[in-house]
Scaffold this motif. Structure first.
Motif, PDB file in Angstrom:
ATOM      1  N   GLY A 224       0.744  -0.775  -0.052  1.00 35.68           N
ATOM      2  CA  GLY A 224      -0.049   0.466   0.086  1.00 35.68           C
ATOM      3  C   GLY A 224       1.104   1.390   0.230  1.00 35.68           C
ATOM      4  N   ARG A 225       0.152   2.395   0.322  1.00 39.01           N
ATOM      5  CA  ARG A 225       1.141   4.070  -0.227  1.00 39.01           C
ATOM      6  C   ARG A 225       0.696   5.060   1.101  1.00 39.01           C
ATOM      7  NH1 ARG A 225      -1.948   6.406  -5.660  1.00 39.01           N
ATOM      8  NH2 ARG A 225      -3.939   6.014  -4.888  1.00 39.01           N
ATOM      9  N   ARG A 226       1.186   5.933   1.617  1.00 40.82           N
ATOM     10  CA  ARG A 226       1.047   6.871   2.181  1.00 40.82           C
ATOM     11  C   ARG A 226       1.426   8.199   1.510  1.00 40.82           C
ATOM     12  NH1 ARG A 226       3.307   9.919   6.158  1.00 40.82           N
ATOM     13  NH2 ARG A 226       2.012  10.442   8.136  1.00 40.82           N
ATOM     14  N   LEU A 227       0.711   9.319   1.436  1.00 38.52           N
ATOM     15  CA  LEU A 227       0.523   9.703   0.617  1.00 38.52           C
ATOM     16  C   LEU A 227      -0.188  11.308   1.025  1.00 38.52           C
ATOM     17  CD1 LEU A 227      -0.513   8.399  -2.713  1.00 38.52           C
ATOM     18  CD2 LEU A 227       2.092   8.905  -1.947  1.00 38.52           C
ATOM     19  N   PRO A 228       0.041  11.885   1.701  1.00 36.62           N
ATOM     20  CA  PRO A 228       0.034  12.839   2.984  1.00 36.62           C
ATOM     21  C   PRO A 228      -0.166  13.886   1.891  1.00 36.62           C
ATOM     22  CG  PRO A 228       1.846  11.930   3.905  1.00 36.62           C
ATOM     23  CD  PRO A 228       1.825  11.405   2.978  1.00 36.62           C
ATOM     24  N   ASN A 229      -0.679  14.825   1.642  1.00 39.28           N
ATOM     25  CA  ASN A 229      -0.710  16.210   0.766  1.00 39.28           C
ATOM     26  C   ASN A 229      -0.271  17.399   2.494  1.00 39.28           C
ATOM     27  OD1 ASN A 229      -1.680  15.892  -1.296  1.00 39.28           O
ATOM     28  ND2 ASN A 229      -3.763  15.781  -0.631  1.00 39.28           N
ATOM     29  N   ASP A 230      -0.311  16.790   3.513  1.00 41.59           N
ATOM     30  CA  ASP A 230      -0.443  18.196   4.893  1.00 41.59           C
ATOM     31  C   ASP A 230       0.259  17.343   6.506  1.00 41.59           C
ATOM     32  OD1 ASP A 230      -0.010  20.667   5.655  1.00 41.59           O
ATOM     33  OD2 ASP A 230      -2.265  21.745   4.757  1.00 41.59           O
ATOM     34  N   GLY A 231       0.541  18.138   7.113  1.00 40.17           N
ATOM     35  CA  GLY A 231       0.933  17.866   8.756  1.00 40.17           C
ATOM     36  C   GLY A 231       2.277  18.014   8.252  1.00 40.17           C
ATOM     37  N   CYS A 232       3.046  17.078   9.530  1.00 35.76           N
ATOM     38  CA  CYS A 232       4.327  17.173   9.703  1.00 35.76           C
ATOM     39  C   CYS A 232       4.721  16.673  10.713  1.00 35.76           C
ATOM     40  CB  CYS A 232       5.013  18.395  10.078  1.00 35.76           C
ATOM     41  SG  CYS A 232       6.053  18.727  10.971  1.00 35.76           S
ATOM     42  N   ASP A 233       6.161  15.311   9.358  1.00 34.18           N
ATOM     43  CA  ASP A 233       6.491  14.235   9.631  1.00 34.18           C
ATOM     44  C   ASP A 233       8.172  13.796  10.931  1.00 34.18           C
ATOM     45  OD1 ASP A 233       4.711  12.699   8.913  1.00 34.18           O
ATOM     46  OD2 ASP A 233       5.548  12.374   7.163  1.00 34.18           O
ATOM     47  N   CYS A 234       8.139  15.138  10.020  1.00 33.30           N
ATOM     48  CA  CYS A 234       9.935  15.444  10.789  1.00 33.30           C
ATOM     49  C   CYS A 234       9.951  17.743  10.547  1.00 33.30           C
ATOM     50  CB  CYS A 234      10.767  15.115   9.889  1.00 33.30           C
ATOM     51  SG  CYS A 234      11.405  14.883   8.492  1.00 33.30           S
ATOM     52  N   VAL A 235      11.200  17.330  11.407  1.00 32.74           N
ATOM     53  CA  VAL A 235      11.418  20.096  11.132  1.00 32.74           C
ATOM     54  C   VAL A 235      12.513  19.910  11.142  1.00 32.74           C
ATOM     55  CG1 VAL A 235      11.071  22.139  12.320  1.00 32.74           C
ATOM     56  CG2 VAL A 235       9.028  20.353  12.359  1.00 32.74           C
ATOM     57  N   CYS A 236      12.918  20.406   9.812  1.00 24.77           N
ATOM     58  CA  CYS A 236      14.621  21.309  10.439  1.00 24.77           C
ATOM     59  C   CYS A 236      14.601  22.602  10.328  1.00 24.77           C
ATOM     60  CB  CYS A 236      14.796  20.901   7.804  1.00 24.77           C
ATOM     61  SG  CYS A 236      14.311  19.277   7.404  1.00 24.77           S
ATOM     62  N   ARG A 237      16.220  21.974  11.048  1.00 22.94           N
ATOM     63  CA  ARG A 237      15.894  23.453  12.129  1.00 22.94           C
ATOM     64  C   ARG A 237      17.239  23.659  11.727  1.00 22.94           C
ATOM     65  NH1 ARG A 237      11.290  23.703  15.702  1.00 22.94           N
ATOM     66  NH2 ARG A 237      10.627  22.007  15.589  1.00 22.94           N
ATOM     67  N   GLY A 238      17.135  25.419  11.306  1.00 21.86           N
ATOM     68  CA  GLY A 238      18.569  26.047  11.242  1.00 21.86           C
ATOM     69  C   GLY A 238      19.277  25.917  10.262  1.00 21.86           C
ATOM     70  N   PHE A 239      18.931  25.620   9.205  1.00 17.76           N
ATOM     71  CA  PHE A 239      19.110  25.187   7.608  1.00 17.76           C
ATOM     72  C   PHE A 239      19.283  26.448   7.156  1.00 17.76           C
ATOM     73  CE2 PHE A 239      18.446  20.390   8.640  1.00 17.76           C
ATOM     74  CZ  PHE A 239      19.598  20.096   8.277  1.00 17.76           C
ATOM     75  N   GLY A 240      20.593  26.413   6.463  1.00 20.39           N
ATOM     76  CA  GLY A 240      20.410  28.062   4.962  1.00 20.39           C
ATOM     77  C   GLY A 240      20.271  27.450   3.912  1.00 20.39           C
ATOM     78  N   ILE A 241      20.302  28.316   3.181  1.00 17.91           N
ATOM     79  CA  ILE A 241      20.328  28.417   1.519  1.00 17.91           C
ATOM     80  C   ILE A 241      21.836  27.773   0.974  1.00 17.91           C
ATOM     81  CG2 ILE A 241      21.043  30.313  -0.579  1.00 17.91           C
ATOM     82  CD1 ILE A 241      18.494  31.624   0.080  1.00 17.91           C
ATOM     83  N   GLY A 242      21.315  26.564   0.426  1.00 19.31           N
ATOM     84  CA  GLY A 242      22.365  25.617  -0.330  1.00 19.31           C
ATOM     85  C   GLY A 242      23.062  24.167   0.304  1.00 19.31           C
ATOM     86  N   ASP A 243      21.880  24.360   2.002  1.00 20.39           N
ATOM     87  CA  ASP A 243      22.250  23.279   2.444  1.00 20.39           C
ATOM     88  C   ASP A 243      21.992  22.102   1.816  1.00 20.39           C
ATOM     89  OD1 ASP A 243      24.080  24.874   4.516  1.00 20.39           O
ATOM     90  OD2 ASP A 243      22.566  24.621   6.106  1.00 20.39           O
ATOM     91  N   LYS A 244      22.331  20.969   1.870  1.00 21.93           N
ATOM     92  CA  LYS A 244      21.741  19.859   1.240  1.00 21.93           C
ATOM     93  C   LYS A 244      21.239  18.700   2.175  1.00 21.93           C
ATOM     94  CE  LYS A 244      23.497  20.587  -3.078  1.00 21.93           C
ATOM     95  NZ  LYS A 244      24.025  19.676  -4.961  1.00 21.93           N
ATOM     96  N   LEU A 245      20.309  17.554   1.891  1.00 21.79           N
ATOM     97  CA  LEU A 245      19.701  16.864   2.606  1.00 21.79           C
ATOM     98  C   LEU A 245      19.781  15.244   1.872  1.00 21.79           C
ATOM     99  CD1 LEU A 245      17.607  19.754   3.653  1.00 21.79           C
ATOM    100  CD2 LEU A 245      17.292  17.291   5.290  1.00 21.79           C
ATOM    101  N   THR A 246      20.406  14.076   2.242  1.00 23.71           N
ATOM    102  CA  THR A 246      19.926  12.951   1.834  1.00 23.71           C
ATOM    103  C   THR A 246      19.689  12.388   2.297  1.00 23.71           C
ATOM    104  OG1 THR A 246      22.256  13.171   0.523  1.00 23.71           O
ATOM    105  CG2 THR A 246      21.775  11.232   0.948  1.00 23.71           C
ATOM    106  N   ALA A 247      18.098  11.490   1.561  1.00 25.99           N
ATOM    107  CA  ALA A 247      17.219  10.326   2.462  1.00 25.99           C
ATOM    108  C   ALA A 247      17.450   9.225   1.568  1.00 25.99           C
ATOM    109  CB  ALA A 247      15.458  11.125   2.220  1.00 25.99           C
TER     110      ALA A 247
END
Length: 304
Positions: A224-247
């Protein structure tokens, strides 16, 4: 242009970092020495000479106005250098520049999508900002929601000896979102997903920094699937322009399940069934452990 000039410590590297930042942000008029020279209305040769040697106050002013920083910053020019340890390295300057930009700009997170390593029928996922996210100035806090899917039909694997196809599924996977920047943080929580029309799985938070989840099910395999349009599963704090994340989503061979219904292996010993089962799992993952998908996310300015 004024004749009085100054030698700025590590100026070529500072300018390179600024133009690279502009390129990453899609600001093409500042993304190269050539385009910068046109933007600040000086000959390219004049700009290159100043960057490599000594630069006038007027040229410094034009560059700072173009990029939006102050030439009075100690990180741009440390006027006490020599009496104390230098504070105007290119790295120190760019760190302050990024923090300044992030603190005085609306920012968001974007991605080109998830790169699937095996097959989307096996597993697929993506992080994104929720639809209702509306960034405000001076707020470097960005929520993310997780979409995730596992094909209910499973993943077909061809068994050469039997000239048949077996269906492989996953019992659990690991999912991580990480970064390599200091003084940044991702706060996460458990993620639930109800059965029925949605998925039959839950994601339990195991690691805190960087956060990672074990996505598992009480059924035979993830579906099956989970396809939310809203909400919050995690919050990124203190990040700036150009910063990158890898999932990254990973699975191990012992997390696979193989469907062996019917008469395909009728009469075979349990040892041979177990051997074929293991080979099919290895074939599906292409090894004992596999990366199922990777997503690169980047912090960028938010257009009004």
């Amino acid at each position: 242009m004024a004749r009085d000039t100054t030698r700025i410590y590590e100026l070529p590297e500072k300018i390179r970092k600024l133009t690279d930042w502009a390129g990453n942000c899609g600001i093409t008029e500042l993304a190269s020495i050539n385009s910068l020279a046109r933007k600040i209305d000086v000959p390219e040769s004049t700009l290159k000479h100043a960057i490599s040697n000594r630069i006038s106050f007027e040229l410094q002013r034009r560059i700072s106005e173009a990029f939006g920083f102050s030439i009075e910053w100690t990180e741009w020019l440390d006027r006490q250098a020599g009496s104390v340890a230098r504070r105007d390295s290119a790295e120190s300057f760019f760190d302050r520049f990024q923090k300044w930009k992030s603190a005085h700009a609306k920012i968001t997170i974007v991605s080109d999508g998830t790169t699937t390593k095996i097959d989307r029928r096996f597993a697929d996922f993506s992080f994104a900002v929720p639809g209702s996210f509306d960034p405000i100035d001076d707020e470097a806090e960005i929520p993310l929601i997780l979409s995730i899917a596992f094909d209910r039909r499973g993943y077909p694997v061809w068994v050469e000896e039997a000239s048949e196809t077996l269906i492989v599924g996953l019992r659990e996977v690991d999912l991580e979102i990480s970064h390599d920047q200091a003084q940044r943080k991702i706060e996460a929580k458990d993620i639930e997903c109800e059965g029925g029309a949605d998925g039959n799985f839950s994601a339990f938070l195991e690691g805190l920094e960087p956060p990672w989840w074990i996505v598992s099910t009480t059924d035979q395999r993830l579906m099956g699937r989970r396809l939310p349009n809203d909400g919050c599963d995690c919050v990124c704090r203190g990040f700036g322009i150009g910063d990158k994340l890898t999932a990254t989503m990973k699975a191990r061979v012992d997390s696979c399940v193989v469907g062996m219904q019917g008469n395909l292996f009728k009469g075979e010993s349990e040892a041979k069934k177990a051997f074929i089962d293991h080979l099919v799992r290895l074939t599906a993952l292409q090894g004992a452990e596999a990366i199922l998908g990777t997503q690169i996310l980047e912090v960028v300015p938010k257009d009004d």
